[in-house]
Design an enzyme around this catalytic site. Structure first.
Site, PDB file in Angstrom:
ATOM      1  CE  LYS A 175      -3.477 -26.951  12.916  1.00 34.81           C
ATOM      2  NZ  LYS A 175      -2.724 -25.758  13.337  1.00 34.81           N
ATOM      3  N   GLY A 209       5.501 -24.976  17.899  1.00 33.09           N
ATOM      4  CA  GLY A 209       5.381 -24.115  16.723  1.00 33.09           C
ATOM      5  C   GLY A 209       4.908 -24.800  15.467  1.00 33.09           C
ATOM      6  CB  THR A 210       3.657 -28.206  14.638  1.00 36.92           C
ATOM      7  OG1 THR A 210       2.758 -28.251  15.761  1.00 36.92           O
ATOM      8  CG2 THR A 210       4.878 -29.039  14.943  1.00 36.92           C
ATOM      9  N   GLY A 211       1.872 -25.603  14.465  1.00 37.73           N
ATOM     10  CA  GLY A 211       0.708 -24.952  13.861  1.00 37.73           C
ATOM     11  C   GLY A 211       1.062 -23.643  13.179  1.00 37.73           C
ATOM     12  CB  CYS A 212       3.191 -20.802  14.245  1.00 38.70           C
ATOM     13  SG  CYS A 212       2.447 -20.473  15.846  1.00 38.70           S
TER      14      CYS A 212
END
Length: 266
Positions: A175, A209-212
């Protein structure tokens, strides 16, 4: 055909922007029924993590078994695992599961607070990386898993993705959110090649919370039957729109969440 379901194994975020809460919102937004196994309870909001308490490994395993034996998921997303004992419990509980697994190696919260014990990192690499059909590290997480310096450019990011393949992951999404520049480029690395997926970098602080959310969106697409590359591309495009709409939520006074229901709410 029965409606597809997906299972998230992750920590709870009382602020609702990350962890189990973000995963279940994402599953719903992407048309998948969500089930969950909670690994830890965190007291957090948009400004930081105030407290963390891990769930017992036995209870984590019992939650997973309860879901697998009655609501078999078509894909599993794994997020925050907190401790070596929980990692072992999850790996053992998933013995025999043959569906796709998306592993998000959650180590540090957006606020900088640690979410994985340092001694657990080697256990994660040994026990769960070989189970990952898709591994979704950000640049600092990839560096820690490999005990290397953080990738400085796309070539180094791709090389680290290939090193993670050598540890057993079947596909790696490096990412690009932590990189610099006007474009944010995620790099999908597989044994068949590399796909760079650039997007304009959005000027917002509301990225909690972008990764989740990204990893659970990939799991949702896999649960619906997509191949890995298509699942990653669909998840990334949807997440980009969720970030673009995040400022309209106005949640909290720190790093607010992305807008999981941007395509549903008026």
């Amino acid at each position: 055909m029965r409606h597809p379901s997906a299972l998230t194994i992750a920590g709870s975020d009382s602020g609702g922007g990350a962890g189990i809460q973000a995963d279940l919102k994402t599953f719903s937004a992407r048309g998948v029924f969500g089930t969950s196994a909670i690994t830890a309870i965190t007291a957090q909001n948009t400004r930081g993590v105030l407290a963390v308490e891990a769930v017992s490994p036995a209870l984590v395993a019992a939650q997973i078994d309860a879901v697998l034996t009655d609501i078999p998921p078509r894909a599993i997303k794994i997020g925050m695992l907190a401790s070596p004992e929980i990692i072992d419990a999850v790996a053992t509980a998933l013995d025999g599961y043959d569906g796709p697994v998306v592993l998000d190696p959650v180590m540090v919260a957006k606020s900088g607070d640690a979410l994985l014990a340092q001694e657990a990192e080697a256990v994660l690499a040994e026990r769960l990386l070989p189970r990952a059909d898709v591994l979704t590290p950000n640049l600092p997480e990839a560096a820690r898993l490999l005990d290397r310096a953080e990738a400085r450019d796309a070539a180094e990011a791709e090389a680290q993705g290939r090193a993670l393949l050598d540890l057993g992951a079947r596909a790696v999404v490096m990412k690009g959110g932590h990189a610099e520049g006007p474009r944010c480029t995620d790099i999908l690395v597989t044994r068949f090649g590399t796909v760079a997926m650039p997007q304009p970098r959005l000027a917002t602080r509301n990225t909690h919370g972008t990764g989740c959310t990204f990893s659970s969106a990939i799991a949702a697409e896999l649960a619906k039957g997509s191949e890995v590359e298509a699942a990653v591309q669909a998840a990334q495009a949807w997440l980009h729109d969720a970030i673009a709409a995040a400022d309209g939520l106005g949640i909290g006074s720190g790093h607010g969440p992305v807008h999981h229901f941007h395509g549903i709410w008026p």
